[in-house]
Write a protein that holds these residues in place. Structure first.
Motif, short mmCIF file in Angstrom:
data_model
loop_
_atom_site.label_atom_id
_atom_site.label_comp_id
_atom_site.label_asym_id
_atom_site.label_seq_id
_atom_site.Cartn_x
_atom_site.Cartn_y
_atom_site.Cartn_z
N SER A 55 0.84 -1.19 0.00
CA SER A 55 0.00 0.00 0.00
C SER A 55 0.87 1.24 0.00
O SER A 55 1.85 1.32 0.74
CB SER A 55 -0.89 0.03 1.24
OG SER A 55 -2.09 -0.59 0.97
N LEU A 56 0.51 2.19 -0.81
CA LEU A 56 1.26 3.43 -0.83
C LEU A 56 0.54 4.43 0.06
O LEU A 56 -0.68 4.46 0.12
CB LEU A 56 1.33 3.98 -2.25
CG LEU A 56 1.94 3.02 -3.27
CD1 LEU A 56 1.90 3.65 -4.64
CD2 LEU A 56 3.37 2.71 -2.88
N PRO A 57 1.30 5.27 0.76
CA PRO A 57 0.66 6.31 1.55
C PRO A 57 -0.24 7.17 0.68
O PRO A 57 0.05 7.40 -0.50
CB PRO A 57 1.84 7.13 2.09
CG PRO A 57 2.97 6.18 2.09
CD PRO A 57 2.73 5.25 0.94
N ALA A 58 -1.34 7.64 1.27
CA ALA A 58 -2.39 8.32 0.51
C ALA A 58 -1.86 9.46 -0.33
O ALA A 58 -2.31 9.68 -1.45
CB ALA A 58 -3.45 8.82 1.47
N ASP A 59 -0.85 10.17 0.18
CA ASP A 59 -0.37 11.35 -0.54
C ASP A 59 0.23 11.00 -1.89
O ASP A 59 -0.11 11.57 -2.91
CB ASP A 59 0.69 12.06 0.31
CG ASP A 59 0.13 13.34 0.90
OD1 ASP A 59 -1.12 13.43 0.97
OD2 ASP A 59 0.93 14.21 1.25
N ILE A 60 1.15 10.05 -1.85
CA ILE A 60 1.82 9.65 -3.08
C ILE A 60 0.79 9.06 -4.04
O ILE A 60 0.76 9.37 -5.22
CB ILE A 60 2.89 8.58 -2.80
CG1 ILE A 60 3.72 9.01 -1.60
CG2 ILE A 60 3.75 8.35 -4.00
CD1 ILE A 60 4.66 7.94 -1.15
#
Lengths: 430, 551
Positions: A55-60
């Motif tokens: 999972s990628l952090p929401a920002d990226i």
């Protein structure tokens, strides 16, 4: 006293040395592994194919989806002789440290399950980060293929699968187990393990389009099966869709169980057989049953099951083992296809016995399947062991054979408590 | 290691040393020897001792029959001049028929006549010598010197500019009296007397401060107070040997049990009702002249999370508020440290989505979480301190600038993450919700070592720090009463009372930990409170019946 103080001071200073910042990691330097998909490629030197969904952090993720519309999940795959080696291989492609504590799902491909889960379970229980309560799912075919499915409701495919597992706990078409529950079943004598099955196939809309093309009234078959229809649609289409059009977006379905003998996959239970098994286990909850109207067989009544209680007792007569299974269910009437006055006490009695019959039929079907596969998913052996350890010890070695010949006497009692929001059927103007 | 211990040894120099009092004593004796009953010599001596201060007033005069020479000595600004004129000067100087005694004045009978018949000041006393008289004069009394007389008549004429009784600023309350102590001892004693009209209320005067000669009053109820605590308090105050006592904080520091502790061991208050409640609970109030802050002795930790309002609002409100304060106390102490520890070490403890959000927010922040936390906490402390010292008008500007810098610009500049701002502001608000400022600032100081511990050792470090703090707290005492009482060393009832404020009619006894002379506060009111319906006099039915009868 002074001596004590000196010692204390030394210890206080040591605290800073012995437990330092060596495992200090900033959050943004971690990658959260959400799903581990494990496949087995036989006859290779590095047979384990591991796919990590990260999972990628929401920002990226937000930035990426803003420009290119990508998914917030990235897949990393690698092969290795063991899972640890494969993961190490995968981390060569990563710029950040892998973090497994947030992995909630382990997908195991059909081939890997057939090869045996021993190594995988050992990996789960030995890894310092992987939790013991990860959900364990078996996929038909490659587990990696499931991971590449596009998510429909959630942001990532992992969330979608976790959501499906939560949903499965409110229905009775499958029974996903967590790793420790699976292991519990595996190590208990006289019991075989199972876990939920995840299928990938074209959605029902594709089927409908096909049906329209054919212009045949075959669709009725589907609709009479009630709640199980959608799930079955997905399951049935598995074989047929493989050769058809490629731009079909396939979807995931959680239905049925994978049955294990020891740690090896031996067969699958479809969603009907699964429910049959769950009646034995007393684990059915909130499921719908369709029965024929006892007065007019052409009409169908759908019933809701709210509560199930199952008692299994072993009987030993002349060295012959048999089991009596007593199922008590409660529930309501939900709808009917006609407008018969079914809310009279006499009718309800008839519906009750019809319901009991339907349940018994399902259970017998599941029992036949299990005996065919020689897997004791209910744990009759365990029940016998608890009741009469001596007898079970004698049979322990050949229990699968014994089980396949086991006689089970099923008694179902059903109670209909409520009749829904109406006390009369919809009246037509005459 | 040995060097570290030698530091401790060196700390011994801070122990109280006997200040050589030899010189002082001999000087005073010499002055006393110079004292002579002849007025002119005396006045010369006074001028020598008080110097040429412009507020010293000496008024020489003779009695109306011209037989006795006298002199008045007072400090301008400390006395009521009208009173001096009307009640001392006027009767002696005037030769009216009404004042028959002035005629008879001679140097032999002057002392007696003046004292008994002539001066009409209500407060009158005799000082045996000049030194005593000067002490009284410097406190605002007026001295009347008579030629050929060793003794000095002292008239109580104290009157100076006072601040009026105002609402206490540091301890505002929504409900409760608005009166706070002022700087004037007499007003303060009157405020207490008005609340406790009992013959056993005692004001015991002591003095401390070699040069300031500050008056200290011990206030207590003589049939309640624990005598050994009182004795100990007297001993400790008497042992204070210092130049100046300017505020009750000086006394606090001299008499507290453990000088090297961040925790305040003596509570202070500006509220009269709180002081009165403490006295009535059997505690001793130490009043210091020239400050509105009174010390309450002994003190336990839980007093700092209690407010006088707890007893004026309904018990449920008080219960809720006390729970809230206890929670807030913990938040103020450990929230940033826990956040740093979890972010740095225990990533598995957070829900996945929260961790992802935090990771996203921290993306691109150049500092580790510790640095971020220390930076933000430090900035906040600076802002708070700046806000306290600045005049109100400028203070607003500071808060705007600070708010923008902390809240917005720092995030936009990528210096800190929004999560840290939330943590710091939650902590800041929490510290302000603790009623006692000195307790909250102690927690604020401890927050920093905890953050560092958390960043080095994770939650283990935070817990370790908390245990150290707890051990320290458990070791503290305030005048023989354990600091954590009644939670340790207390009765079960008192333990509950530290959290739950029982209804007033149920709290029958005073705190057990104080070991008072009388434990019982009131009779058992529990049974009496409920009146069975048949005995009730003013029920609606009866009233209606009565009315019907009248009709």
């Amino acid at each position: 006293m002074k001596q004590m103080r000196k010692l204390l001071t030394i210890f206080l200073c040591l605290i800073f040395l012995i437990s330092g910042c060596w495992d200090y990691v900033e959050v943004e330097e971690l990658t959260l592994v959400r799903t581990i998909a494990i496949d087995y490629l036989p006859e290779r030197r590095a047979p384990y194919l591991v796919t990590l969904a990260i999972s990628l952090p929401a920002d990226i993720a937000g930035e990426k989806s803003g420009s290119g519309g990508g998914s917030p999940t990235q897949l990393f795959s690698a092969v290795g002789a063991t899972l640890n080696l494969a993961i190490e291989q995968a981390s060569l492609n990563l710029s950040r440290r892998l973090f497994f504590s947030h992995a909630e799902l382990i997908l195991i491909g059909e081939e890997a399950a057939k090869h045996g889960l021993l190594h995988i379970l050992d990996f789960i229980s030995n890894h310092p980060q992987v939790r013991f309560n990860v959900d364990l799912l078996i996929t038909k075919g490659f587990a990696r293929d499931v991971m590449t499915t596009t998510e429909r409701l959630e942001v990532a495919i992992t969330e979608e699968m976790i959501g499906m597992i939560d949903q499965a706990r409110y229905s009775s078409e499958s029974d996903p187990l967590q790793a420790f529950e699976f292991l519990q079943k595996l190590v208990t004598p006289g019991q075989d393990a199972y876990t939920a099955l995840l299928l990938k196939g074209p959605p029902l809309e594709e089927e409908i389009a096909k049906l329209k093309d054919e212009q045949k009234p075959g669709g009725q078959e589907e609709s009479t099966e009630g709640g199980a229809g959608g799930a079955n649609g997905g399951g049935k289409s598995e074989g047929g869709s493989s050769g058809s059009t490629e731009d079909i977006q396939e979807i995931l379905t959680m239905a049925g169980l994978a049955a294990f003998q020891n740690d090896k996959l031996v067969g699958f239970l479809n969603s009907h057989e699964t429910r049959g098994l769950l009646w034995f286990l007393g684990k059915t909850n909130r499921t719908f049953l369709a029965i024929e109207n006892p007065e007019k067989p052409s009409e169908t009544i759908s019933l809701h099951v709210a509560r199930v209680q199952t008692k299994i007792k072993p009987h030993l007569e002349n060295g012959q083992i048999s089991f009596s299974v007593e199922v008590i269910t409660e529930g309501d009437i939900r709808s009917q296809t006609g407008n018969t006055e079914i809310f009279t006490p006499e009718m309800i009695n008839k519906i009750n016995s019809a319901k009991a019959g339907a349940i018994k039929q399902e259970m017998e079907k599941a029992m036949r399947k299990m005996q065919e596969l020689k897997v004791d998913l209910v744990g009759f052996g365990t029940i016998l062991y608890r009741h009469d350890p001596e007898t079970f010890r004698l049979l322990e070695e050949k229990w699968p054979e014994e089980f396949s010949k086991l006689k089970v006497n099923i008694v179902v009692t059903s109670e209909i408590r409520r009749t829904g929001m109406q006390s009369h059927p919809a009246r037509l103007r005459r | 290691m040995t060097s570290a211990f030698s530091i401790f040894k060196k700390l011994n120099i801070f122990k109280k040393k006997e200040v050589p009092t030899k010189n002082r004593g001999s000087a005073a004796k010499k002055a006393e020897n110079d004292d002579s009953p002849i007025l002119s010599e005396r006045l010369a001596l006074i001028k020598k001792r008080l110097g040429e201060s412009n507020d010293v007033v000496i008024r020489e005069f003779s009695s109306s029959n011209d037989k006795v020479k006298m002199a008045l000595l007072y400090i301008d600004g400390l006395v009521d001049k009208k009173m001096v004129n009307d009640n001392i000067l006027q009767p002696i100087l005037s030769n009216t028929i009404a004042n028959q005694y002035t005629e008879k004045l001679t140097s032999e009978n002057a002392l007696e006549l003046l004292q008994k018949h002539i001066t009409s000041a209500s407060e009158l006393s005799i000082a045996p010598n000049l030194t005593q008289a000067l002490k009284m004069v410097l406190s605002g009394d007026t001295a009347l010197f008579i030629d050929q007389e060793q003794k000095v008549i002292i008239c109580g004429t104290r009157m100076w500019e006072k601040r009026t009784v105002a609402e206490p600023e540091t301890e505002a309350a929504v409900r409760g009296p608005r009166e706070g102590f002022t700087e004037t001892m007499r007003i303060n004693t009157s405020l207490l007397r008005r609340r406790i009209k009992h013959e056993n209320l005692r004001f015991e005067t002591m003095k401390a401060g070699r040069r300031t000669a500050t008056e200290i009053n011990l206030v207590y109820i003589s049939d309640l107070v624990n005598q050994s605590v009182l004795q100990e308090l007297r001993r400790r105050i008497a042992a204070i040997d210092t130049d100046a006592i300017l505020e009750s904080g000086y006394i606090e520091e001299f008499i507290e049990d453990v000088p090297f502790s961040v925790f305040p061991q003596i509570e202070h208050t500006e509220r009269v009702d709180k002081a009165a409640a403490a006295i009535l609970e059997g505690r001793i109030l130490v009043m210091t002249d020239n400050t509105p802050f009174m010390l309450i002795i002994p003190t336990s930790f839980f007093q700092f999370i209690q407010a006088s309002e707890d007893y004026y609002e309904r018990p449920f409100v008080a219960f809720f508020l006390r729970l809230l304060r206890l929670f807030v106390l913990n938040v103020a102490l450990i929230l940033p440290a826990t956040y740093v520890a979890v972010i740095s070490f225990h990533h598995e403890m957070l829900p996945t989505s929260l961790l992802l959000n935090i990771a996203a927010a921290r993306e691109g922040i150049p500092f580790p979480a510790v640095a971020e936390a220390l930076l933000m906490e430090g900035t906040f402390e600076v802002l708070r301190e700046a806000g306290v010292r600045l005049p109100r008008t400028v203070g607003q500007a500071v808060s705007i600038v600070g708010g923008l810098v902390i809240g917005d610009a720092a995030i936009r500049a990528g210096l800190v993450s929004p999560g840290m701002v939330i943590i710091v502001s939650a902590t800041a608000i929490s510290t302000f919700a603790i009623p006692a400022f000195n307790a909250s600032i102690a927690l604020r100081i401890l927050r920093f070592p905890l953050i560092i511990l958390g960043s080095i050792m994770g939650l283990y470090g935070v817990i370790f720090g908390l245990i150290v703090i707890l051990i320290h707290l458990a070791g503290l005492q305030s005048f023989g009463v354990p600091y954590l009482s009644p939670l340790v060393h207390g009765t079960i009832g008192d333990m509950f009372k530290s959290l739950i404020r029982p209804p007033l009619w149920m709290s029958r006894t005073r705190p057990d930990m104080l070991k008072l002379q009388q434990q019982q506060r009131q009779a058992t009111n529990v049974g009496k409170r409920h009146v069975p319906p048949e005995k009730r006099e003013l029920t609606h039915e009866k009233m209606e019946e009565n009315n019907a009868g009248e009709r």
